[in-house]
Design a protein around this motif. Structure first.
Motif, PDB file in Angstrom:
ATOM      1  N   PRO A  61       0.832  -1.213   0.000  1.00 18.84           N
ATOM      2  CA  PRO A  61       0.000   0.000   0.000  1.00 18.84           C
ATOM      3  C   PRO A  61       0.860   1.253   0.000  1.00 18.84           C
ATOM      4  N   PRO A  62       0.362   2.341  -0.574  1.00 26.98           N
ATOM      5  CA  PRO A  62       1.110   3.606  -0.518  1.00 26.98           C
ATOM      6  C   PRO A  62       1.340   4.050   0.917  1.00 26.98           C
ATOM      7  N   ALA A  63       2.468   4.684   1.152  1.00 21.31           N
ATOM      8  CA  ALA A  63       2.785   5.181   2.489  1.00 21.31           C
ATOM      9  C   ALA A  63       1.769   6.237   2.916  1.00 21.31           C
ATOM     10  N   GLY A  64       1.487   6.278   4.198  1.00 20.89           N
ATOM     11  CA  GLY A  64       0.573   7.273   4.734  1.00 20.89           C
ATOM     12  C   GLY A  64      -0.847   7.067   4.238  1.00 20.89           C
ATOM     13  N   LYS A  65      -1.528   8.158   3.954  1.00 30.50           N
ATOM     14  CA  LYS A  65      -2.920   8.112   3.502  1.00 30.50           C
ATOM     15  C   LYS A  65      -3.047   8.452   2.025  1.00 30.50           C
ATOM     16  N   VAL A 152       9.125  14.857 -10.946  1.00 36.24           N
ATOM     17  CA  VAL A 152       7.799  15.430 -10.718  1.00 36.24           C
ATOM     18  C   VAL A 152       6.996  15.485 -12.014  1.00 36.24           C
ATOM     19  N   GLN A 153       7.643  15.776 -13.110  1.00 33.79           N
ATOM     20  CA  GLN A 153       6.941  15.901 -14.392  1.00 33.79           C
ATOM     21  C   GLN A 153       6.638  14.549 -15.043  1.00 33.79           C
ATOM     22  N   LYS A 154       7.452  13.538 -14.787  1.00 28.71           N
ATOM     23  CA  LYS A 154       7.346  12.280 -15.534  1.00 28.71           C
ATOM     24  C   LYS A 154       6.700  11.134 -14.763  1.00 28.71           C
ATOM     25  N   LEU A 155       6.600  11.223 -13.459  1.00 32.80           N
ATOM     26  CA  LEU A 155       6.199  10.050 -12.677  1.00 32.80           C
ATOM     27  C   LEU A 155       4.811  10.160 -12.058  1.00 32.80           C
ATOM     28  N   SER A 156       4.004  11.091 -12.528  1.00 35.94           N
ATOM     29  CA  SER A 156       2.687  11.288 -11.919  1.00 35.94           C
ATOM     30  C   SER A 156       1.763  10.089 -12.111  1.00 35.94           C
ATOM     31  N   ASP A 157       2.037   9.236 -13.101  1.00 40.12           N
ATOM     32  CA  ASP A 157       1.199   8.046 -13.303  1.00 40.12           C
ATOM     33  C   ASP A 157       1.397   7.010 -12.206  1.00 40.12           C
ATOM     34  N   ILE A 158       2.577   6.990 -11.599  1.00 38.53           N
ATOM     35  CA  ILE A 158       2.870   5.946 -10.607  1.00 38.53           C
ATOM     36  C   ILE A 158       3.102   6.498  -9.209  1.00 38.53           C
ATOM     37  N   ALA A 159       3.252   7.811  -9.081  1.00 37.50           N
ATOM     38  CA  ALA A 159       3.573   8.403  -7.771  1.00 37.50           C
ATOM     39  C   ALA A 159       2.758   9.654  -7.523  1.00 37.50           C
ATOM     40  N   ASP A 160       2.612   9.980  -6.238  1.00 39.52           N
ATOM     41  CA  ASP A 160       2.014  11.251  -5.854  1.00 39.52           C
ATOM     42  C   ASP A 160       3.110  12.304  -5.952  1.00 39.52           C
ATOM     43  N   THR A 161       3.220  12.929  -7.103  1.00 42.00           N
ATOM     44  CA  THR A 161       4.307  13.882  -7.347  1.00 42.00           C
ATOM     45  C   THR A 161       4.044  15.253  -6.737  1.00 42.00           C
ATOM     46  N   LYS A 162       2.915  15.388  -6.046  1.00 39.78           N
ATOM     47  CA  LYS A 162       2.673  16.611  -5.288  1.00 39.78           C
ATOM     48  C   LYS A 162       3.111  16.451  -3.831  1.00 39.78           C
ATOM     49  N   THR A 163       3.622  15.253  -3.518  1.00 36.67           N
ATOM     50  CA  THR A 163       4.163  14.990  -2.189  1.00 36.67           C
ATOM     51  C   THR A 163       5.558  14.408  -2.367  1.00 36.67           C
ATOM     52  N   ILE A 323      13.695   3.980   9.128  1.00 43.49           N
ATOM     53  CA  ILE A 323      12.270   3.872   9.448  1.00 43.49           C
ATOM     54  C   ILE A 323      11.791   5.156  10.108  1.00 43.49           C
ATOM     55  N   ASP A 324      12.617   5.693  11.003  1.00 42.54           N
ATOM     56  CA  ASP A 324      12.266   6.946  11.678  1.00 42.54           C
ATOM     57  C   ASP A 324      12.177   8.104  10.695  1.00 42.54           C
ATOM     58  N   VAL A 325      13.090   8.158   9.719  1.00 45.97           N
ATOM     59  CA  VAL A 325      13.047   9.220   8.709  1.00 45.97           C
ATOM     60  C   VAL A 325      11.748   9.155   7.921  1.00 45.97           C
ATOM     61  N   LEU A 326      11.377   7.958   7.491  1.00 44.85           N
ATOM     62  CA  LEU A 326      10.145   7.803   6.716  1.00 44.85           C
ATOM     63  C   LEU A 326       8.921   8.180   7.553  1.00 44.85           C
ATOM     64  N   GLY A 327       8.938   7.827   8.823  1.00 42.21           N
ATOM     65  CA  GLY A 327       7.840   8.216   9.700  1.00 42.21           C
ATOM     66  C   GLY A 327       7.765   9.726   9.874  1.00 42.21           C
ATOM     67  N   TRP A 328       8.926  10.360  10.021  1.00 41.59           N
ATOM     68  CA  TRP A 328       8.959  11.832  10.144  1.00 41.59           C
ATOM     69  C   TRP A 328       8.407  12.495   8.899  1.00 41.59           C
ATOM     70  N   CYS A 329       8.707  11.937   7.735  1.00 39.77           N
ATOM     71  CA  CYS A 329       8.201  12.512   6.497  1.00 39.77           C
ATOM     72  C   CYS A 329       6.673  12.574   6.499  1.00 39.77           C
ATOM     73  N   LEU A 330       6.055  11.561   7.056  1.00 33.27           N
ATOM     74  CA  LEU A 330       4.601  11.454   6.996  1.00 33.27           C
ATOM     75  C   LEU A 330       3.896  12.136   8.167  1.00 33.27           C
ATOM     76  N   GLU A 331       4.651  12.606   9.134  1.00 32.61           N
ATOM     77  CA  GLU A 331       4.030  13.274  10.283  1.00 32.61           C
ATOM     78  C   GLU A 331       3.288  14.531   9.846  1.00 32.61           C
ATOM     79  N   GLY A 332       2.111  14.742  10.432  1.00 35.87           N
ATOM     80  CA  GLY A 332       1.360  15.952  10.180  1.00 35.87           C
ATOM     81  C   GLY A 332       0.539  15.957   8.913  1.00 35.87           C
ATOM     82  N   GLU A 333       0.513  14.821   8.205  1.00 37.40           N
ATOM     83  CA  GLU A 333      -0.285  14.791   6.957  1.00 37.40           C
ATOM     84  C   GLU A 333      -1.772  14.674   7.278  1.00 37.40           C
TER      85      GLU A 333
END
Length: 333
Positions: A61-65, A152-163, A323-333
């Protein structure tokens, strides 16, 4: 993790070989790293302007929400003079473990991962600068911005390029900092400025502390002369935010207030060329209104290289910092 405490010293010549030799057999037992086949793309016109893309395993599943996996871009280190998005160390049998270990690990946690190459300093004795192949300030900022813009310009089909999240290790963190701090790069691109939510620096060598002669040569060549280091290194760029028109974002709370949040990391057994400069950058960042946190990575025996080269080894204590870095990235979403 206990093995790392037996490695004497903190400087690269002391720690590199024993750290690599310990982790390579463990990474070779990780089937996801060995089986990884990243997609390689050209993000610019120059030979070194290539990047690798790692996608989450099927069913992850995608990270976060997020409906799609967020985008995570990693810029490796190498003292301005070495490094590759895929490289082997010590023996050919190791294959391209590095930095496939980083790409596969982060992707397995629900991110689309991009690992770009960038121009390196020419260390040959008979040195003639070639802008198409050789690094010179601010080429690192240029390559970071161009690779991020491509993703950001090329990967919008597979990724959330606004995050978008970005992390740099050692010299890679210096290049990432240059791209964020100088107004002609990420600050000047509305899509990148909105999309880049947070950035992390790991064991960054933000300014110069003399050690090996090879390091002095690499830094001098990158910054266009030894005397230029003090005005062009990331420490100077943070301190000059908002001065002389160098910082685009000027707010009462400070010119760094509108820049992405920073996670400023170091290892307990980092070499001295990383720890003190990182503290200087952090103090200037806070003074300019920058948001984020500075802290030591989890894992008290980590050195300058073990944080990167231990990822994927299967030891949760070694990998916990990421793991902590990835968790910090998603904090506050």
């Amino acid at each position: 993790m206990d093995f790392l405490s037996t490695i004497q010293g903190t400087e690269l010549p002391e720690i590199s070989i024993p750290t690599f030799a310990h982790f390579i057999p463990l990474l070779l037992c990780n089937p996801s790293i060995k089986a990884a086949i990243p997609q390689t793309h050209q993000y610019g016109t120059l030979p070194s302007q290539q990047l690798d893309i790692y996608t989450p395993p099927p069913g992850t599943p995608p990270a976060g929400k997020h409906a799609k996996p967020p985008l995570f871009i990693f810029y490796y280190g190498g003292g301005y003079m070495s490094g590759r998005k895929q490289m082997s160390l010590l023996s050919p049998e190791a294959g391209n473990l590095y930095h496939q270990n980083i790409g596969t690990f982060i992707a397995s946690h629900g991110f689309v991962v991009v690992i770009p190459d960038y121009r390196l300093v020419n260390m040959k004795k008979d040195y003639t600068f070639n802008p198409e192949t050789d690094a010179r300030f601010p080429s690192g900022g240029e390559d970071v911005t161009l690779s991020m813009k491509w993703a950001v310009q090329k990967l919008s089909d597979i990724a959330d390029t606004k995050t978008v999240f970005a992390m740099g290790h050692s010299a890679g963190a210096n290049h990432l900092a240059t791209a964020i701090l100088l107004q002609e790069f990420i600050q000047s691109d509305p899509d990148l400025r909105r999309g880049l939510k947070k950035w992390a620096s790991l064991s960054a060598t933000f300014d110069y502390i003399h050690s090996r002669e090879q390091r002095k040569i690499a830094w001098s060549r990158y910054f266009g002369g030894f005397e230029k280091i003090g005005e062009r290194c990331p420490t100077a760029l943070v301190r000059e935010l908002g001065d002389k028109g160098r910082g685009r974002l000027k707010e009462e709370a400070g010119p760094a207030r509108g820049l992405p949040e920073l996670l400023c990391l170091h290892a307990r057994r980092d070499h001295f060329g990383a720890v003190d400069p990182q503290k200087r950058v952090w103090d200037a960042w806070v003074e300019k209104g920058g948001r984020g946190v500075m802290k030591e990575v989890v894992g008290k025996e980590h050195n300058h290289m073990s944080t990167i080269y231990g990822v994927g080894c299967g030891d949760e204590e070694v990998e916990r910092w990421l793991i902590d870095v990835l968790g910090w990235c998603l904090e506050g979403e």
